[in-house]
Write a protein that holds these residues in place. Structure first.
Motif, PDB file in Angstrom:
ATOM      1  N   ASP A 168       0.775  -1.147   0.110  1.00  0.00           N
ATOM      2  CA  ASP A 168       0.005  -0.069   0.182  1.00  0.00           C
ATOM      3  C   ASP A 168       0.777   1.289  -0.007  1.00  0.00           C
ATOM      4  OD1 ASP A 168      -2.226   1.781   0.210  1.00  0.00           O
ATOM      5  OD2 ASP A 168      -2.616   1.467   2.371  1.00  0.00           O
ATOM      6  N   TYR A 169       1.105   1.878  -0.957  1.00  0.00           N
ATOM      7  CA  TYR A 169       1.767   3.057  -1.081  1.00  0.00           C
ATOM      8  C   TYR A 169       0.763   4.337  -1.028  1.00  0.00           C
ATOM      9  CZ  TYR A 169       4.663   6.996  -2.594  1.00  0.00           C
ATOM     10  OH  TYR A 169       5.147   8.277  -2.662  1.00  0.00           O
ATOM     11  N   THR A 170       0.936   4.999  -0.151  1.00  0.00           N
ATOM     12  CA  THR A 170       0.102   6.065   0.082  1.00  0.00           C
ATOM     13  C   THR A 170       0.858   7.396   0.170  1.00  0.00           C
ATOM     14  OG1 THR A 170       0.235   5.728   2.451  1.00  0.00           O
ATOM     15  CG2 THR A 170      -1.698   4.874   1.167  1.00  0.00           C
ATOM     16  N   VAL A 173       6.349   8.635   4.133  1.00  0.00           N
ATOM     17  CA  VAL A 173       6.032   8.148   5.310  1.00  0.00           C
ATOM     18  C   VAL A 173       6.268   9.113   6.328  1.00  0.00           C
ATOM     19  CG1 VAL A 173       6.562   6.052   6.473  1.00  0.00           C
ATOM     20  CG2 VAL A 173       6.736   5.849   4.116  1.00  0.00           C
ATOM     21  N   ASP A 175       3.451   9.393   8.999  1.00  0.00           N
ATOM     22  CA  ASP A 175       2.818   9.242  10.157  1.00  0.00           C
ATOM     23  C   ASP A 175       3.203   7.780  10.570  1.00  0.00           C
ATOM     24  OD1 ASP A 175       0.286   7.515   9.503  1.00  0.00           O
ATOM     25  OD2 ASP A 175       0.786   8.716   7.666  1.00  0.00           O
ATOM     26  N   GLU A 177       1.269   5.802  12.289  1.00  0.00           N
ATOM     27  CA  GLU A 177       0.399   4.446  11.507  1.00  0.00           C
ATOM     28  C   GLU A 177       0.831   3.844  10.245  1.00  0.00           C
ATOM     29  OE1 GLU A 177      -2.167   1.387  11.368  1.00  0.00           O
ATOM     30  OE2 GLU A 177      -1.777   2.846  13.104  1.00  0.00           O
ATOM     31  N   GLU A 178       1.474   4.690   9.474  1.00  0.00           N
ATOM     32  CA  GLU A 178       2.316   4.091   8.345  1.00  0.00           C
ATOM     33  C   GLU A 178       3.241   3.217   8.422  1.00  0.00           C
ATOM     34  OE1 GLU A 178       2.540   4.337   3.890  1.00  0.00           O
ATOM     35  OE2 GLU A 178       0.919   4.359   5.247  1.00  0.00           O
ATOM     36  N   ARG A 181       2.128  -0.263   9.820  1.00  0.00           N
ATOM     37  CA  ARG A 181       1.673  -0.952   8.655  1.00  0.00           C
ATOM     38  C   ARG A 181       2.918  -1.581   8.208  1.00  0.00           C
ATOM     39  NH1 ARG A 181      -1.482   0.789   4.643  1.00  0.00           N
ATOM     40  NH2 ARG A 181      -0.808   2.729   4.936  1.00  0.00           N
ATOM     41  N   ILE A 182       3.994  -0.993   8.039  1.00  0.00           N
ATOM     42  CA  ILE A 182       5.279  -1.300   7.293  1.00  0.00           C
ATOM     43  C   ILE A 182       5.721  -2.522   8.264  1.00  0.00           C
ATOM     44  CG2 ILE A 182       7.527  -0.763   6.635  1.00  0.00           C
ATOM     45  CD1 ILE A 182       6.655   1.823   5.555  1.00  0.00           C
ATOM     46  N   HIS A 197       8.429   1.978  -3.947  1.00  0.00           N
ATOM     47  CA  HIS A 197       8.949   2.811  -2.943  1.00  0.00           C
ATOM     48  C   HIS A 197      10.630   2.202  -2.798  1.00  0.00           C
ATOM     49  CE1 HIS A 197       9.411   4.789   1.413  1.00  0.00           C
ATOM     50  NE2 HIS A 197      10.286   5.033   0.836  1.00  0.00           N
TER      51      HIS A 197
END
Length: 273
Positions: A168-170, A173, A175, A177-178, A181-182, A197
């Motif tokens: 999931d690239y958003t 990075v 925050d 929470e990201e 998730r990683i 990435h």
């Protein structure tokens, strides 16, 4: 100089890491009773790894970071200073960051993404001492294809069933929470491909974390080149698993880094300043 007896025929099979260390007793990770000595050692390895990443062309502007957990304060980690070239990093220039992202030792800022990613990985994985991430060319290219590392070569087998893909690239990075998730995507593996990435590797030493990144980048290059050339021949699962058992353990990652450390230590002794 002492000589080592050759391995007997019955020894020519996968050995547990402890047994491998017995065979190579002259080259083993050091142990420390003094946290200050261990801290200095980890920082030297960290500065050396950063210099090597610079030499290998893994820099991309201010992107990229390697961290080393502090031996006395396990919630803190040492990291390269923001906007300082990898090739210029010294032991004294490294920055110590606490669990909230505050610089508690050092004169430089810290890359926000470095704190977000590495703090979450170090928190989720108490076994991890070193973690490495950079925007290397072939890691980026592989991350854009949806591929895993395939067992196409002997070197690739160190990642057999031992890496993941973060799908999931958003964006940047920035925050926590990201970062979490990683860390969840990484799980118990030694590496994760961050989709669109790049690569992230971890190890029980800075040495192994750095080596896993270097060999993963080269493995990505070999895989992309092989697939561009034509049909590929994958190593069988049983032989890929065997090769992983032989060369994918932490001692193997540590020892593979030692020639590189000796090289950069002699070539650029100012890294120890």
């Amino acid at each position: 100089m002492t000589t080592r007896e050759p391995l007997a025929a019955e020894d020519l099979k996968p050995l547990p890491e402890a047994e491998l260390v017995k065979h190579y007793r002259s080259t083993v990770p050091p142990e420390f009773s003094d946290p200050a000595e261990e801290r200095r050692h980890r920082k030297e390895r960290l500065a050396a790894a950063l210099r090597l990443f610079g030499r290998f062309g893994f820099e991309e502007g201010v992107a990229g970071h390697i961290t080393a957990r502090d031996p006395e304060f396990p919630d803190y980690f040492w990291v390269n200073p923001f906007a300082i070239p990898f090739k210029h990093v010294t032991v004294s220039g490294l920055v110590l960051v606490d669990g909230d992202g505050n610089v508690v030792d050092g004169e430089y800022l810290v890359n926000q993404a470095a704190f977000v990613i590495h703090s979450c990985v170090h928190k989720a994985r108490p076994d991890v001492v070193g973690a490495a991430h950079a925007h290397s060319v072939y890691g980026k290219a592989l991350s854009a294809t949806g591929q895993h590392i395939e067992a196409l070569t002997q070197d690739a087998c160190v990642f057999y069933d031992d890496h993941a893909v973060f799908e999931d690239y958003t964006g940047l990075v920035n925050d926590l929470e990201e970062g979490r998730r990683i860390a969840r995507a990484l799980g118990s593996h030694k590496a994760v491909i961050l989709r669109n990435h790049g690569l992230l590797t971890v190890g029980s030493t800075v040495d192994s974390a750095a080596w896993w990144f270097i060999t993963m980048e080269r493995t990505a290059q070999a895989q992309l080149a092989a697939k561009a050339a034509g049909e590929t021949l994958e190593i069988s699962p049983e032989n890929a698993k065997l090769t992983h058992e032989q060369s994918g353990h932490e001692y193997a990652g540590w020892i593979q880094f030692q020639p590189l450390f000796e090289y950069i230590a002699r070539a650029e002794p100012d890294l120890f300043d």
